[in-house]
Design an enzyme around this catalytic site. Structure first.
Site, short mmCIF file in Angstrom:
data_model
loop_
_atom_site.label_atom_id
_atom_site.label_comp_id
_atom_site.label_asym_id
_atom_site.label_seq_id
_atom_site.Cartn_x
_atom_site.Cartn_y
_atom_site.Cartn_z
N ASP A 100 0.76 -1.22 -0.10
CA ASP A 100 -0.09 0.00 -0.14
C ASP A 100 0.82 1.10 0.09
O ASP A 100 2.01 1.04 0.31
CB ASP A 100 -0.86 0.04 1.24
CG ASP A 100 -1.73 -1.17 1.24
OD1 ASP A 100 -1.99 -1.76 0.18
OD2 ASP A 100 -2.19 -1.58 2.46
N1 URA Z 1 -1.15 -5.90 3.86
C1 URA Z 1 -1.73 -4.81 3.80
O1 URA Z 1 -2.89 -4.39 4.59
N2 URA Z 1 -0.80 -3.78 3.19
C2 URA Z 1 0.18 -3.98 2.65
O2 URA Z 1 0.61 -3.04 1.93
C3 URA Z 1 0.63 -5.40 2.63
C4 URA Z 1 -0.07 -6.22 3.04
#
Ligand code: URA
Length: 242
Positions: free
Chosen positions: A104
């Site tokens: 993310d």
């Molecule tokens: N899980 C999440 O919620 N975000 C990420 O970036 C990776 C794994």
């Protein structure tokens, strides 16, 4: 074997026409010998090629580990945001690497980048269950019940039941816990959604490992390095490519 002008054009040394001019000028040297024919066949993997006295950087495939910073997106292009490719030097970007899966925008830590389509495909395929380990800060007290829920497999908001994961508690207080989470899949926002299902929120998330690869602690956020041959091999072994 490949045409010299094609190899150099792909690396950003100019158009084939421009490379022809460079060759005629005698500034291209292949294995110590001036090569004036830009259409000559060369093996860029085994030959040393110099342009204007500088050895070219050639790789068949490129494998990088990036310590992704906050605020950068895991894509190759975006109209608004900075992407992870914007952090990579032109010398590496010339090979068109792309991120292996996604983190993310606000997640930091280990992100692999490669132009090896086959390896990428296997690393993100659910079939091979490549383990990922995350360090997370949670805005609540995390307890044994949560650990049991992870062991059983948490059901997400869309009804998807996650494979069993592991939740290790590093420190706890009423409104802040530090944990280590191991998951085998890579669903969209998975770690955040697993905690949401337990009524808790992830306020900081950092990926520390991806399969056999550990984030190099020498890398500051925004820094990257090539994987060693051994690391690439470990990845291949993990997804049965060797
Ligand atoms: N899980 C999440 O919620 N975000 C990420 O970036 C990776 C794994």
């Amino acid at each position: 074997m490949e045409r010299l002008d094609k190899v150099l054009a792909n690396l950003g040394y100019g158009s084939r026409k421009e490379i022809k001019v460079l060759a005629k000028k005698g500034v291209i040297v292949v294995d110590g010998v001036i090569q004036k024919d830009s259409a000559a066949q060369v093996n860029p993997e085994s030959s040393s090629i110099e342009v204007n006295g500088e050895k070219i950087f050639y790789r068949k495939n490129i494998y990088l580990m990036l310590n992704k910073p906050d605020g950068v997106i895991s894509a190759t292009e975006d109209n608004y945001d900075k992407t992870v490719i914007d952090l990579i030097d032109a010398k590496y970007a010339a090979f068109n690497p792309f991120p292996v899966g996604r983190l993310d925008k606000d997640t930091v830590g280990l992100l692999l980048l490669t132009n090896d389509g086959e390896l990428n495909h296997r690393l993100i395929a659910p079939k091979w269950h490549v383990d990922k380990v995350y360090y997370a800060k949670i805005d609540a007290s995390v307890d044994e019940e949560d650990q049991k829920a992870f062991e059983k497999g948490i059901t997400l908001d869309d009804g998807y039941k996650c494979m069993p994961g592991n939740l290790e508690i590093l420190s706890v207080s009423d409104n802040l816990s530090e944990v280590k989470v191991t998951i085998h899949e890579g669903k969209f926002h998975q770690v955040k959604r697993m905690f949401e299902s337990l009524g808790k929120h992830v306020i900081y998330l950092k990926r520390e490992t991806f399969g056999p690869i550990k984030l190099d602690t020498n890398l500051e956020e925004g820094e990257y390095r090539e994987l060693t041959e051994e690391e690439v091999n470990q990845l291949r072994v993990a997804v049965k490519l060797v």
